[in-house]
Design an enzyme around this catalytic site. Structure first.
Site: not given
Ligand SMILES: CC(C)(COP(=O)(O)OP(=O)(O)OC[C@H]1O[C@@H](n2cnc3c(N)ncnc32)[C@H](O)[C@@H]1OP(=O)(O)O)[C@@H](O)C(=O)NCCC(=O)NCCS
Length: 421
Positions: A304, A306, A308, A310, A312, A345, A407
């Protein structure tokens, strides 16, 4: 003596053809270039599905009728509600732009600005739903496309509002909204990184790919269904209606997992590589990171993060990080993001089909326990296999559920929806 030893060792080194080294396929070799293997997989995938496709063609003939493919999008050439809906979306863009201009010259207070933006954003989401549900002349594919545009617009306008507010706080606001509306990103910035020039050969290659892939999809696209299903999926789905009734859904989904998965992979390449790169090249938009190496995901979380980029990026910047900053725990923040994603979704599927079912919502929400399970119990290649399995098997189940329900609602004799229109 030493000269003799030196000569001997020199001769033996000249003659020797062995040295201490690992086999390329052992992990200790440090070898990482599997490009050829990737190509092999693609060739195998194409070959195996070409056979499937040919078999299907010989058995069922050509089911494609170009007129009916077009009718998936429009029922009447003099009445195109989905296209009109997309054109009307400009009203919301202009409203956001107007609000920002008023805010930047101090005609609106921050409170009034927030109120106007909130109303504008809410209407951006609710207005198309009302139109799609009210108008009988709008097709599910047309409705889904229009709702897709409105969802993207909602995310963009939200980002636009947030970033301008941050900039006002640093007191240098500007509002270049229309470039952003067309740029392949959901996250607004005052100065996007720009590529130095438009590379014509790159642009034409992407354009060619976009059309070729669309043609491929249309060539195997069934005109008789108002849902995305490949020509060779129809017989499988039709024959799977009986097992579905006795609730053997996973078994039925297994038989159409290959075409469904192939369609998804093709869509990934078409959208995230060909189309977004085409738009980016045309607009000289410099940041081309639309996806990362999700295919190597060893955890669901990595997938999730990596697949999508935009969406994410938007989730991180405008939803997840603000939640964390306000003191919400990481787990709750992630659950909230997945809940919002599950809502969108469902919004994009249920409304165009005019059929409220929870399958897409549940599919997204199931990612949370699945992510926990894979991270807790599986490592390395096993984790990667689990991610692939969830993509290959999980998605077809959700698709099959919608196809089945649609269907039953519209095509089954004596059903409430009657026969096909
Ligand atoms: C929920 C989601 C946003 C979590 O992302 P993640 O990368 O696993 O989250 P993490 O906890 O590892 O932290 C990500 C960022 O937050 C920051 N962070 C973590 N804890 C923090 C805190 N307490 N305060 C501030 N920032 C914090 C990290 O440093 C990191 O920053 P960086 O991106 O600049 O390196 C991700 O899983 C997601 O995008 N899910 C939905 C995707 C989706 O529905 N896509 C649809 C496609 S059709």
């Amino acid at each position: 003596m030493s000269v003799h030893v030196f000569k001997l060792s020199h001769v033996s080194s000249c003659l020797s053809c062995h040295r201490l080294q690992e086999s390329l396929l052992s992990s200790a070799s440090g070898y990482r270039n599997y490009r050829g293997v990737l190509n092999w997989c693609v060739v195998m995938l194409v070959l195996s599905n070409a056979r499937l496709f040919l078999e299907n063609l010989l058995k069922y003939g050509i089911l494609v009728d170009p007129i009916q493919v077009v009718s998936l999008f429009i029922k009447d050439p003099y009445n195109m509600p989905a296209a009109c809906l997309v054109i009307v979306s400009n009203v919301f863009i202009v409203a956001a732009l107007y609000t920002e201009r008023r805010l930047s010259v101090g005609c609106f207070s921050e409170r009034v600005g927030l109120l106007v933006h909130s109303i504008n954003l809410s209407v951006t989401l609710c207005f198309p739903v009302t139109i799609v549900l009210m108008l009988k002349s709008i097709t599910p594919v047309g409705g889904a496309s229009a709702l897709g545009v409105y969802t993207v617009l909602f995310l963009k306008l939200y980002s636009y509002k947030d970033v301008n507010k941050w900039c006002r706080e640093m007191s240098h606001a500007k509002a270049h909204l229309y470039y952003f509306v067309f740029a392949p990103t959901l996250c607004y910035e005052l100065n996007f990184p720009r590529s130095p020039r438009i590379r014509m050969s790159f642009l034409l290659r992407r354009l060619f790919e976009m059309h070729l892939i669309l043609f491929m999809i249309c060539a195997v696209y069934s005109p008789h269904w108002s849902l995305i299903c490949l020509q060779w999926m129809i017989p499988i789905i039709q024959s799977s209606m009986k097992p579905l009734e006795v609730n053997i859904i996973p078994l039925s989904s297994l038989s159409h997992q290959v075409p469904n998965h192939l369609l998804w992979l093709i869509f990934f390449y078409w959208f995230f590589h060909s189309s977004l790169n085409f738009i980016a090249e045309l607009l000289q938009f410099g940041d081309r990171e639309f996806y990362r190496d999700w295919w190597n995901s060893e955890t669901i979380t990595y997938f999730w993060q990596n697949w999508n980029i935009p969406v994410h990026k938007w989730c991180l910047r405008h939803f997840y990080k603000p939640l964390l900053k306000s003191g919400v725990s990481k787990w709750l923040g992630q659950s909230a993001v997945f809940l919002a994603s599950a809502f969108f979704h469902e919004y994009l599927v249920s409304v165009p089909l005019k059929m409220l079912r929870p399958w897409a919502f549940m599919g997204m929400m199931a990612q949370l326990p699945l992510a926990w399970f894979v991270a807790r119990f599986l490592r390395g290649n096993y984790g990667n296999a689990a991610v692939w399995l969830s993509l290959i098997i999980g998605q077809p189940i959700a698709v099959l559920m919608y196809v089945h329900d649609y269907y039953v609602l519209h095509y089954r004799e004596g059903s409430a929806g009657g026969g096909p229109e």
